[in-house]
Design a protein around this motif. Structure first.
Motif, PDB file in Angstrom:
ATOM      1  N   ALA A 197      46.572   4.633  37.070  1.00 26.92           N
ATOM      2  CA  ALA A 197      47.060   5.595  38.073  1.00 26.92           C
ATOM      3  C   ALA A 197      47.667   4.843  39.247  1.00 26.92           C
ATOM      4  CB  ALA A 197      45.923   6.497  38.534  1.00 26.92           C
ATOM      5  N   ARG A 198      48.804   4.224  39.003  1.00 25.37           N
ATOM      6  CA  ARG A 198      49.588   3.605  40.070  1.00 25.37           C
ATOM      7  C   ARG A 198      51.061   3.741  39.691  1.00 25.37           C
ATOM      8  NH1 ARG A 198      46.751  -1.157  38.293  1.00 25.37           N
ATOM      9  NH2 ARG A 198      48.080  -2.263  36.840  1.00 25.37           N
ATOM     10  N   PRO A 199      51.924   3.819  40.675  1.00 28.54           N
ATOM     11  CA  PRO A 199      53.338   4.096  40.386  1.00 28.54           C
ATOM     12  C   PRO A 199      54.003   3.004  39.548  1.00 28.54           C
ATOM     13  CG  PRO A 199      52.857   4.451  42.704  1.00 28.54           C
ATOM     14  CD  PRO A 199      51.660   3.781  42.111  1.00 28.54           C
ATOM     15  N   SER A 200      54.732   3.443  38.565  1.00 29.29           N
ATOM     16  CA  SER A 200      55.547   2.531  37.756  1.00 29.29           C
ATOM     17  C   SER A 200      56.835   2.248  38.534  1.00 29.29           C
ATOM     18  CB  SER A 200      55.888   3.194  36.422  1.00 29.29           C
ATOM     19  OG  SER A 200      56.781   4.286  36.644  1.00 29.29           O
ATOM     20  N   PRO A 201      57.600   1.249  38.121  1.00 31.57           N
ATOM     21  CA  PRO A 201      58.904   1.021  38.760  1.00 31.57           C
ATOM     22  C   PRO A 201      59.805   2.261  38.712  1.00 31.57           C
ATOM     23  CG  PRO A 201      58.293  -0.899  37.473  1.00 31.57           C
ATOM     24  CD  PRO A 201      57.274   0.179  37.163  1.00 31.57           C
ATOM     25  N   THR A 202      59.736   3.017  37.614  1.00 35.28           N
ATOM     26  CA  THR A 202      60.518   4.259  37.517  1.00 35.28           C
ATOM     27  C   THR A 202      60.028   5.277  38.544  1.00 35.28           C
ATOM     28  OG1 THR A 202      60.953   3.898  35.176  1.00 35.28           O
ATOM     29  CG2 THR A 202      61.207   6.151  35.985  1.00 35.28           C
ATOM     30  N   LEU A 214      45.026   8.893  32.160  1.00 38.42           N
ATOM     31  CA  LEU A 214      44.114   9.141  31.046  1.00 38.42           C
ATOM     32  C   LEU A 214      43.701   7.833  30.381  1.00 38.42           C
ATOM     33  CD1 LEU A 214      45.911  12.212  29.424  1.00 38.42           C
ATOM     34  CD2 LEU A 214      44.016  12.214  31.058  1.00 38.42           C
ATOM     35  N   ALA A 215      44.124   6.701  30.950  1.00 37.10           N
ATOM     36  CA  ALA A 215      43.936   5.406  30.301  1.00 37.10           C
ATOM     37  C   ALA A 215      42.867   4.532  30.942  1.00 37.10           C
ATOM     38  CB  ALA A 215      45.265   4.649  30.319  1.00 37.10           C
ATOM     39  N   GLU A 216      42.150   5.045  31.945  1.00 41.06           N
ATOM     40  CA  GLU A 216      41.241   4.187  32.697  1.00 41.06           C
ATOM     41  C   GLU A 216      39.777   4.398  32.351  1.00 41.06           C
ATOM     42  OE1 GLU A 216      42.168   3.607  36.866  1.00 41.06           O
ATOM     43  OE2 GLU A 216      44.165   4.412  36.513  1.00 41.06           O
ATOM     44  N   GLY A 217      39.495   5.124  31.304  1.00 38.58           N
ATOM     45  CA  GLY A 217      38.113   5.363  30.922  1.00 38.58           C
ATOM     46  C   GLY A 217      37.965   6.726  30.304  1.00 38.58           C
ATOM     47  N   PRO A 218      36.727   7.159  30.115  1.00 37.83           N
ATOM     48  CA  PRO A 218      36.511   8.458  29.467  1.00 37.83           C
ATOM     49  C   PRO A 218      36.942   9.642  30.334  1.00 37.83           C
ATOM     50  CG  PRO A 218      34.422   7.495  30.134  1.00 37.83           C
ATOM     51  CD  PRO A 218      35.477   6.465  30.390  1.00 37.83           C
ATOM     52  N   ASP A 219      36.918   9.464  31.654  1.00 36.84           N
ATOM     53  CA  ASP A 219      37.340  10.526  32.566  1.00 36.84           C
ATOM     54  C   ASP A 219      38.675  10.155  33.210  1.00 36.84           C
ATOM     55  OD1 ASP A 219      35.001  12.105  32.201  1.00 36.84           O
ATOM     56  OD2 ASP A 219      33.919  10.757  33.555  1.00 36.84           O
ATOM     57  N   PRO A 220      39.518  11.141  33.488  1.00 40.92           N
ATOM     58  CA  PRO A 220      40.778  10.844  34.151  1.00 40.92           C
ATOM     59  C   PRO A 220      40.552  10.249  35.547  1.00 40.92           C
ATOM     60  CG  PRO A 220      40.808  13.059  33.237  1.00 40.92           C
ATOM     61  CD  PRO A 220      39.390  12.562  33.156  1.00 40.92           C
ATOM     62  N   ALA A 221      41.496   9.440  35.966  1.00 41.25           N
ATOM     63  CA  ALA A 221      41.496   8.879  37.323  1.00 41.25           C
ATOM     64  C   ALA A 221      42.619   9.538  38.101  1.00 41.25           C
ATOM     65  CB  ALA A 221      41.705   7.371  37.275  1.00 41.25           C
ATOM     66  N   LEU A 222      42.413   9.745  39.401  1.00 41.53           N
ATOM     67  CA  LEU A 222      43.428  10.355  40.264  1.00 41.53           C
ATOM     68  C   LEU A 222      43.604   9.499  41.503  1.00 41.53           C
ATOM     69  CD1 LEU A 222      45.289  12.768  41.050  1.00 41.53           C
ATOM     70  CD2 LEU A 222      43.269  13.785  42.163  1.00 41.53           C
ATOM     71  N   ARG A 223      44.865   9.168  41.794  1.00 42.80           N
ATOM     72  CA  ARG A 223      45.194   8.429  43.015  1.00 42.80           C
ATOM     73  C   ARG A 223      46.467   9.034  43.601  1.00 42.80           C
ATOM     74  NH1 ARG A 223      45.267   2.281  41.320  1.00 42.80           N
ATOM     75  NH2 ARG A 223      45.442   1.926  43.561  1.00 42.80           N
ATOM     76  N   ALA A 224      46.637   8.861  44.912  1.00 35.45           N
ATOM     77  CA  ALA A 224      47.810   9.397  45.610  1.00 35.45           C
ATOM     78  C   ALA A 224      48.521   8.269  46.351  1.00 35.45           C
ATOM     79  CB  ALA A 224      47.387  10.479  46.601  1.00 35.45           C
ATOM     80  N   PHE A 225      49.841   8.387  46.409  1.00 35.60           N
ATOM     81  CA  PHE A 225      50.662   7.358  47.029  1.00 35.60           C
ATOM     82  C   PHE A 225      51.776   7.986  47.856  1.00 35.60           C
ATOM     83  CE2 PHE A 225      48.869   5.848  43.119  1.00 35.60           C
ATOM     84  CZ  PHE A 225      48.354   4.613  43.456  1.00 35.60           C
ATOM     85  N   ARG A 226      52.098   7.321  48.938  1.00 33.96           N
ATOM     86  CA  ARG A 226      53.308   7.630  49.701  1.00 33.96           C
ATOM     87  C   ARG A 226      54.290   6.543  49.325  1.00 33.96           C
ATOM     88  NH1 ARG A 226      54.106  11.583  52.525  1.00 33.96           N
ATOM     89  NH2 ARG A 226      51.965  11.862  53.163  1.00 33.96           N
ATOM     90  N   ILE A 227      55.490   6.941  48.920  1.00 32.33           N
ATOM     91  CA  ILE A 227      56.509   5.986  48.483  1.00 32.33           C
ATOM     92  C   ILE A 227      57.759   6.217  49.318  1.00 32.33           C
ATOM     93  CG2 ILE A 227      57.839   5.105  46.542  1.00 32.33           C
ATOM     94  CD1 ILE A 227      55.718   6.400  44.682  1.00 32.33           C
ATOM     95  N   GLU A 228      58.047   5.256  50.183  1.00 24.97           N
ATOM     96  CA  GLU A 228      59.225   5.371  51.054  1.00 24.97           C
ATOM     97  C   GLU A 228      59.982   4.054  51.038  1.00 24.97           C
ATOM     98  OE1 GLU A 228      58.498   6.907  54.989  1.00 24.97           O
ATOM     99  OE2 GLU A 228      56.816   8.096  54.271  1.00 24.97           O
ATOM    100  N   GLY A 229      61.274   4.145  50.767  1.00 23.79           N
ATOM    101  CA  GLY A 229      62.113   2.960  50.771  1.00 23.79           C
ATOM    102  C   GLY A 229      61.637   1.886  49.806  1.00 23.79           C
ATOM    103  N   GLY A 230      61.052   2.305  48.697  1.00 22.85           N
ATOM    104  CA  GLY A 230      60.557   1.365  47.711  1.00 22.85           C
ATOM    105  C   GLY A 230      59.184   0.788  48.018  1.00 22.85           C
ATOM    106  N   GLU A 231      58.637   1.106  49.198  1.00 24.66           N
ATOM    107  CA  GLU A 231      57.311   0.630  49.578  1.00 24.66           C
ATOM    108  C   GLU A 231      56.259   1.639  49.131  1.00 24.66           C
ATOM    109  OE1 GLU A 231      54.779  -0.667  53.540  1.00 24.66           O
ATOM    110  OE2 GLU A 231      56.931  -0.378  53.689  1.00 24.66           O
ATOM    111  N   VAL A 232      55.201   1.163  48.521  1.00 27.67           N
ATOM    112  CA  VAL A 232      54.144   2.009  47.983  1.00 27.67           C
ATOM    113  C   VAL A 232      52.877   1.814  48.806  1.00 27.67           C
ATOM    114  CG1 VAL A 232      52.718   2.502  45.961  1.00 27.67           C
ATOM    115  CG2 VAL A 232      55.116   1.831  45.664  1.00 27.67           C
TER     116      VAL A 232
END
Length: 133
Positions: free
Chosen positions: A84-89, A107-125
């Motif tokens: 759960a982190r932004p891909s280059p796309t 859905l890839a980090e274990g038996p339970d889903p993971a949730l994360r939030a990001f602010r993406i501005e000017g290519g900065e995450v």
């Protein structure tokens, strides 16, 4: 910080599981940093690697957000085989909606889903805190 109810988190997790192996996507509307409505949308890409909100649905969501004087707080999508982190796309496409938070359900980090939030501005995450209430 995004404040979101357990109900909406559960809805995002269910959406991700239902669309697996393809990515799911949706929009979260709110006021004052608190989510008030989750919109499940169709991934018009039907892909396990990319998402695109179906244009007619996006228009309907925007109309409802404007009619209720809400804000577009976030755009969510799932990663079916990566963390759960932004891909280059994801970073590149975020230029279209710089005011939105980007929530990623993995859905890839274990038996339970993971949730994360990001602010993406000017290519900065920058990771943002999520407060589940």
């Amino acid at each position: 910080m995004l404040q979101i109810s357990r109900k909406y988190v559960a809805e995002m997790f269910a959406h991700a599981r239902e669309e697996n192996p393809n990515e799911c996507c949706g929009i979260i509307a709110g006021q004052g940093g608190s989510a008030v409505k989750l919109f499940r949308t169709t991934n018009s890409e039907h892909s396990p690697y990319r998402y695109n909100v179906e244009p007619r649905e996006l228009l309907q969501v925007h109309r409802e957000i404007e009619a209720n004087d809400w804000d577009l707080l976030g755009i969510y999508h799932s990663h079916t085989g990566s963390p759960a982190r932004p891909s280059p796309t994801d970073v590149r496409l975020a230029a279209n909606w710089p005011e939105a938070l980007y929530l990623i359900v993995s859905l890839a980090e274990g038996p339970d889903p993971a949730l994360r939030a990001f602010r993406i501005e000017g290519g900065e995450v920058l990771e943002e805190e999520i407060k589940v209430v």
